[in-house]
Motif scaffolding. Sequence first.
Motif, PDB file in Angstrom:
ATOM      1  N   HIS B 121      -7.492-104.500  62.120  1.00 50.52           N
ATOM      2  CA  HIS B 121      -6.406-105.137  61.281  1.00 50.52           C
ATOM      3  C   HIS B 121      -6.079-103.862  60.821  1.00 50.52           C
ATOM      4  O   HIS B 121      -6.207-103.227  60.078  1.00 50.52           O
ATOM      5  CB  HIS B 121      -6.838-105.950  60.258  1.00 50.52           C
ATOM      6  CG  HIS B 121      -5.416-106.591  59.036  1.00 50.52           C
ATOM      7  ND1 HIS B 121      -5.144-106.107  58.254  1.00 50.52           N
ATOM      8  CD2 HIS B 121      -4.704-107.314  59.289  1.00 50.52           C
ATOM      9  CE1 HIS B 121      -4.286-107.170  57.602  1.00 50.52           C
ATOM     10  NE2 HIS B 121      -4.496-108.216  58.502  1.00 50.52           N
ATOM     11  N   ALA B 123      -5.437-103.002  57.695  1.00 50.15           N
ATOM     12  CA  ALA B 123      -5.616-102.610  56.687  1.00 50.15           C
ATOM     13  C   ALA B 123      -6.612-102.591  56.583  1.00 50.15           C
ATOM     14  O   ALA B 123      -7.367-101.292  55.115  1.00 50.15           O
ATOM     15  CB  ALA B 123      -5.360-104.282  55.377  1.00 50.15           C
ATOM     16  N   ARG B 168     -13.915-109.209  53.190  1.00 51.86           N
ATOM     17  CA  ARG B 168     -14.302-110.684  52.529  1.00 51.86           C
ATOM     18  C   ARG B 168     -13.863-110.302  51.490  1.00 51.86           C
ATOM     19  O   ARG B 168     -12.927-111.711  50.991  1.00 51.86           O
ATOM     20  CB  ARG B 168     -15.908-110.834  52.544  1.00 51.86           C
ATOM     21  CG  ARG B 168     -16.206-111.326  51.665  1.00 51.86           C
ATOM     22  CD  ARG B 168     -17.581-111.877  52.284  1.00 51.86           C
ATOM     23  NE  ARG B 168     -18.743-110.598  51.365  1.00 51.86           N
ATOM     24  CZ  ARG B 168     -19.064-110.418  49.984  1.00 51.86           C
ATOM     25  NH1 ARG B 168     -18.684-111.248  49.204  1.00 51.86           N
ATOM     26  NH2 ARG B 168     -19.624-109.649  50.018  1.00 51.86           N
ATOM     27  N   LEU B 169     -13.599-108.949  50.368  1.00 48.53           N
ATOM     28  CA  LEU B 169     -13.099-109.266  49.565  1.00 48.53           C
ATOM     29  C   LEU B 169     -11.789-109.073  49.513  1.00 48.53           C
ATOM     30  O   LEU B 169     -10.917-110.373  48.268  1.00 48.53           O
ATOM     31  CB  LEU B 169     -13.691-108.127  48.688  1.00 48.53           C
ATOM     32  CG  LEU B 169     -15.300-108.294  48.084  1.00 48.53           C
ATOM     33  CD1 LEU B 169     -15.285-107.475  47.218  1.00 48.53           C
ATOM     34  CD2 LEU B 169     -15.419-109.741  47.716  1.00 48.53           C
ATOM     35  N   ALA B 170     -10.459-108.875  50.315  1.00 48.59           N
ATOM     36  CA  ALA B 170      -9.363-108.865  50.088  1.00 48.59           C
ATOM     37  C   ALA B 170      -9.006-110.307  50.518  1.00 48.59           C
ATOM     38  O   ALA B 170      -7.540-110.369  51.101  1.00 48.59           O
ATOM     39  CB  ALA B 170      -9.091-107.656  51.124  1.00 48.59           C
ATOM     40  N   GLY B 171      -9.826-110.388  51.543  1.00 49.14           N
ATOM     41  CA  GLY B 171      -9.646-111.970  52.496  1.00 49.14           C
ATOM     42  C   GLY B 171      -8.514-111.397  53.606  1.00 49.14           C
ATOM     43  O   GLY B 171      -7.260-112.104  53.860  1.00 49.14           O
ATOM     44  N   ILE B 172      -9.018-110.615  54.598  1.00 51.39           N
ATOM     45  CA  ILE B 172      -8.359-110.430  55.578  1.00 51.39           C
ATOM     46  C   ILE B 172      -8.838-112.048  56.244  1.00 51.39           C
ATOM     47  O   ILE B 172     -10.014-112.207  56.602  1.00 51.39           O
ATOM     48  CB  ILE B 172      -8.937-108.895  56.365  1.00 51.39           C
ATOM     49  CG1 ILE B 172      -8.267-107.947  55.096  1.00 51.39           C
ATOM     50  CG2 ILE B 172      -8.099-109.162  57.514  1.00 51.39           C
ATOM     51  CD1 ILE B 172      -9.210-106.040  55.869  1.00 51.39           C
ATOM     52  N   PRO B 173      -7.747-112.213  56.857  1.00 55.42           N
ATOM     53  CA  PRO B 173      -8.118-113.608  57.730  1.00 55.42           C
ATOM     54  C   PRO B 173      -8.470-112.979  59.364  1.00 55.42           C
ATOM     55  O   PRO B 173      -8.398-112.744  59.449  1.00 55.42           O
ATOM     56  CB  PRO B 173      -6.740-113.857  58.045  1.00 55.42           C
ATOM     57  CG  PRO B 173      -5.906-112.690  57.626  1.00 55.42           C
ATOM     58  CD  PRO B 173      -6.054-111.973  57.282  1.00 55.42           C
ATOM     59  N   GLN B 175      -7.924-114.883  62.336  1.00 59.49           N
ATOM     60  CA  GLN B 175      -6.703-115.487  62.382  1.00 59.49           C
ATOM     61  C   GLN B 175      -5.509-114.508  63.632  1.00 59.49           C
ATOM     62  O   GLN B 175      -5.272-113.488  63.663  1.00 59.49           O
ATOM     63  CB  GLN B 175      -5.700-116.486  62.094  1.00 59.49           C
ATOM     64  CG  GLN B 175      -4.824-115.286  61.492  1.00 59.49           C
ATOM     65  CD  GLN B 175      -4.881-115.700  59.977  1.00 59.49           C
ATOM     66  OE1 GLN B 175      -4.637-116.529  59.700  1.00 59.49           O
ATOM     67  NE2 GLN B 175      -3.105-115.612  59.367  1.00 59.49           N
ATOM     68  N   SER B 178       0.483-114.484  63.507  1.00 64.91           N
ATOM     69  CA  SER B 178       1.903-115.181  63.932  1.00 64.91           C
ATOM     70  C   SER B 178       2.724-114.651  65.418  1.00 64.91           C
ATOM     71  O   SER B 178       3.151-114.134  65.494  1.00 64.91           O
ATOM     72  CB  SER B 178       2.791-115.568  63.185  1.00 64.91           C
ATOM     73  OG  SER B 178       3.060-114.329  62.443  1.00 64.91           O
ATOM     74  N   GLU B 180       5.542-114.103  65.903  1.00 70.92           N
ATOM     75  CA  GLU B 180       6.489-113.113  64.175  1.00 70.92           C
ATOM     76  C   GLU B 180       5.932-111.591  64.486  1.00 70.92           C
ATOM     77  O   GLU B 180       6.277-110.524  65.496  1.00 70.92           O
ATOM     78  CB  GLU B 180       7.131-113.754  63.537  1.00 70.92           C
ATOM     79  CG  GLU B 180       8.165-112.460  62.478  1.00 70.92           C
ATOM     80  CD  GLU B 180       8.309-113.143  61.455  1.00 70.92           C
ATOM     81  OE1 GLU B 180       8.871-112.551  60.475  1.00 70.92           O
ATOM     82  OE2 GLU B 180       7.276-113.838  60.683  1.00 70.92           O
ATOM     83  N   ASP B 181       4.212-111.633  64.209  1.00 69.64           N
ATOM     84  CA  ASP B 181       3.793-110.843  64.233  1.00 69.64           C
ATOM     85  C   ASP B 181       3.221-110.099  65.327  1.00 69.64           C
ATOM     86  O   ASP B 181       2.225-109.143  65.377  1.00 69.64           O
ATOM     87  CB  ASP B 181       2.896-110.741  63.256  1.00 69.64           C
ATOM     88  CG  ASP B 181       3.529-111.001  62.017  1.00 69.64           C
ATOM     89  OD1 ASP B 181       4.718-110.419  61.390  1.00 69.64           O
ATOM     90  OD2 ASP B 181       3.280-111.319  60.699  1.00 69.64           O
ATOM     91  N   ARG B 185       0.446-106.188  66.257  1.00 69.59           N
ATOM     92  CA  ARG B 185      -0.299-106.300  66.024  1.00 69.59           C
ATOM     93  C   ARG B 185      -1.430-106.085  67.420  1.00 69.59           C
ATOM     94  O   ARG B 185      -2.652-106.161  67.337  1.00 69.59           O
ATOM     95  CB  ARG B 185      -0.846-107.818  65.041  1.00 69.59           C
ATOM     96  CG  ARG B 185      -0.300-108.094  63.953  1.00 69.59           C
ATOM     97  CD  ARG B 185      -1.109-107.107  62.662  1.00 69.59           C
ATOM     98  NE  ARG B 185      -3.270-107.294  62.834  1.00 69.59           N
ATOM     99  CZ  ARG B 185      -3.020-108.209  62.350  1.00 69.59           C
ATOM    100  NH1 ARG B 185      -2.814-109.633  61.413  1.00 69.59           N
ATOM    101  NH2 ARG B 185      -4.743-108.925  62.190  1.00 69.59           N
TER     102      ARG B 185
END
Lengths: 116, 419
Positions: B121, B123, B168-173, B175, B178, B180-181, B185
Motif C-alpha cells: 500500500h 501509505a 490496523r489503526l489507519a484502516g488500510i483495507p 482489498q 477498484s 480505476e486505481d 496500485r
Amino acid sequence: MQYLCLIYSAESSGPQHGTPEFGPYMQSYMEFTAKVQEDGVFVAGEGLQPVMTASTVTMENGQPEITDGPFAETKEQLGGFYLLDCPDLDTALKYAAQIPTATHGRIEVRPVMVYD
Amino acid sequence: MLPLSSPAQSVERIIREEWGRILSSLIRNLGELQLAEDCLQDAAEAALRTWPDKGLPRSPAAWLIATARRKAIDRIRRANRFEEKAKELAYLIALDQSEIDLEDPAAIDDKQLELIFTCCHPALEEKTRVALTLRTIGGLTTEEIARAFLDKPSTMAQRLSRAKKKIRLAGIPYQVPSEEDLPERLRGVLATIYLIFNEGYAASSGPELTRVDLINEAIRLARIVARLMPDETEVEGLLALMLLHDARRAARTDREGVMISLEDQDRTLWSSAKIDEGTQRLKTALKKGRVGPYQIQAAISALHVEAVSWAETDWPQIAALYDLLHRIQPSPVVRINQAVAISNMGETERALAMIEAVQDAFDKTGYKAFYLARADILQRSGETESARTLIEEALALAENRMERVFLERKLNAIADTKA
C-alpha cells in the motif's frame, strides 16, 4: 472509522483573496462540502483564520505560558480540516485528494482514536 | 542428485511455501494481520517440533491451518478478548468442529491477492512494503529479512510491527483496488517486487553471500502475482525481465565476486532454462498487445541473451526499444543505455551528443554510470586517453572494493590495448 483531514498549505500559495481565481476556488470548496454531505461521509469541516491569529499556550510550573503564533513555524500552515466517516483509508484518501487545496498544498489524513 | 536436506530444513521449506496462502486464509478468519501471524507462527513452531519425528501430515497446509485456528482460540481466550472477538471466536470454534480443512482454494487466492495489495500500500514506506511483503507473502522470518537488509533483527521487528499497527489503526483495507486505481496500485506491487530483486542482484556481486536469496524470492513473488492476475501483461513482463537478468547470474561475477561486464561474460554459463522461460513468458505477454516498461526492458534483455556475441547483438533494435522506453518512462539512465547501443552501431557522434544532453541530470552518485558509459563510447571510437580519464574519475567515486577492482581492471584493459 473517522478520519481527520488536515489541510496544510503555504498561505501565500494558491488563489488569494481579492483575485479573480478566489471565487471559483471557494466555489469548489462548497461543491466538495456538498458532495461529502451527499455521500454521507461528512462529520464536520471548517476553515481557520490565518496563522497570524494563532496563539499557543503551555503550562510552565503550574502557570499558563502564552506565546504569539503557531506552535511550530513551518512553511505550510494548518488552514482548515474535514472530519470524514469512511469505511477505510483508501476511501478517506480518495476524498482527501479532492479537497481543493490538495492541488497546491497537502492533506494529512489521520484516523481518529477509538476508545474501547 | 542434490544432497538431501535435513528433516527440519524440509519442514521449514514447506512452511515457507505455504505461508502466504495460509496467512491470507487466517486473516479472513481473524480479521487482523498481527493475530493471524502470531497464530501461524505458533503452528509453525508446533510443526517443527512434531513433523521431523512423526513424519509429514497428509496435507501440511491443512494441518497448519487447523493448528493455527486452535492457537487462535487459545490466544483470544488468554488475552480476554472475548467481547471484541466474539464473532471470530464463534466462527473458529465452528470451523474446528467441522471436517472442513482446506477452504475453497479460489477464495484463498482472492485473499492472498488482497494481502499483496495491503502489503504494498502506498501509505506504507517503501522499505516497509518490501519487508512486509517478504514476511507475509514470502514467509521469510524477521531475522532473514533483517540480514538481507543488513539491519538489526530488533530494528526490522520494530518496522514490521509498526507497519501492522498502522494497517490496523489507519484502516488500510484488505482489498483489490477498484478498476480505476488498479493500474497505479499494481505498478506499486511490481515496483516492490523489482526492488527486492534489485536488492538481491546488487548483493550477489558483493561479498555478502550469506544474505538470503532475494533474487529467488522476488521471482517466486512474481510467479504468485502472475498466477493470481493472469491477464496483467506487465506482471509477466516483470517476471520475464527478472528471469532473463537472473539467467546471467553465474557469468556476472568472477570467483572473487568482481563484476564482469556483459561484453566480457562467458555466454556458455548463462542458464538456458531461465532464458527459455523468460522469452516464452515475454512472447505470451507481448501477444496480448498491452506493452509497458517491464515488457520493453525484458525485450531488451531477450535481445542480449539471444545474441551469440556482443558484436553480433541487434543494436539497432535495442536502441529503438530504449527510445520507446524513454517515451513511456523518461529517465537519463535510459538515455545512457540508448547512447551505448547507438555507439555500438558505429554512430559515435550521435551517441556522444545524446549522452551529453543528459549530463546535468546526474547527481554525484549517479555520475559513475555517466562516466562509464561515456568512457565506453570513447574507447570504442579509439579515444583511449579520454576514456582512461573518465574511468579514473569513476574510480574516485567507487564505494567498495569490488567496484574498485572492476574499474582497475578496465584501466588495465585500456593499457593492454595500447601496448
